[in-house]
Scaffold this motif. Structure first.
Motif: not given
Length: 242
Positions: A42-52, A238-242
């Protein structure tokens, strides 16, 4: 769905970046079958993430937990930490996102070594992204990281900014669950503690303007308490991703 003759239903358009990330992940899953581990990040909507995809081994009643030595309080890194760092760098270099267009350069600059028992969590950060990796008695496990091709804005006067929140949720017999929380912290933050919804109080390792904490369950992080060098609470985030 309408079956009216002569009417062609609208076909939803897929985001090209998501398609490419999924394609790379699926190809590597095929190559690694049946030894695969999926990471949900989980990352902010403006940020990319990858499955590894990373190599794992089977956990059985005669093959005890790799996380048996885990503790909620980190300790000083052990003598094998340097070896874990180099193995993690090698795994990053072999990751399926390395040749993806528009993907932020995967960092290999060491930022934090988090030691819990005989478990070594390594955090690499760069101007565009971050990447975590865990060394355990059963080998090296890597999580997908977060990042932005536009770079990360300065933290400024803020004390805290979530980076990524990763969940390891492998298939039965393919590994063990865990969560990893990564965040940026201000210079006045000397200590941070994560509260989870199953009652854990996990002390993070804080260094070089970052913090990392992880725990061997799928329990969600609720909040992060920040302390100064005198041990005084200076904020709860907060530990939530915004």
């Amino acid at each position: 769905m309408s079956n009216t003759p002569g009417v062609t239903p609208e076909i939803p358009q897929l985001d090209p970046m998501r398609v490419q990330v999924r394609k790379h992940a699926m190809l590597n899953a095929i190559e690694e079958e049946p030894r695969r581990r999926w990471w949900r990040i989980a990352v902010p909507a403006s940020v990319l993430a990858a499955a590894v995809v990373a190599t794992t081994v089977l956990w059985t009643p005669t093959n005890p937990s790799a996380y048996a030595s885990w503790t909620a309080e980190p300790r000083a890194p052990g003598p094998g930490a340097d070896s874990v760092v180099e193995k993690c760098r090698k795994l990053i270099a072999e990751s399926p996102t390395a040749d993806m267009p528009d993907w932020p350069e995967t960092p290999t600059d060491l930022t934090i070594v988090d030691q819990r028992g005989d478990l070594t969590m390594v955090l690499f950060t760069g101007p565009e992204s971050e990447q975590s990796c865990l060394g355990s008695p059963k080998g090296i496990e890597m999580a997908g990281g977060g990042g932005s091709p536009n770079g990360r804005p300065p933290l400024g006067s803020a004390r805290f900014r979530m980076g990524s929140l990763g969940t390891s949720d492998p298939d039965p017999g393919q590994g063990e669950p865990r969560r990893t929380l990564v965040a940026e912290v201000g210079a006045e933050v000397a200590k941070a503690r994560v509260s989870t919804d199953d009652g854990k109080q996990v002390t993070a390792t804080v260094d070089n303007g970052w913090m990392v904490a992880w725990w061997p369950t799928k329990a969600k992080a609720i909040s992060v308490t920040l302390y100064n060098s005198a041990g005084e609470v200076i904020g709860t985030e907060s530990a939530e991703i915004k």
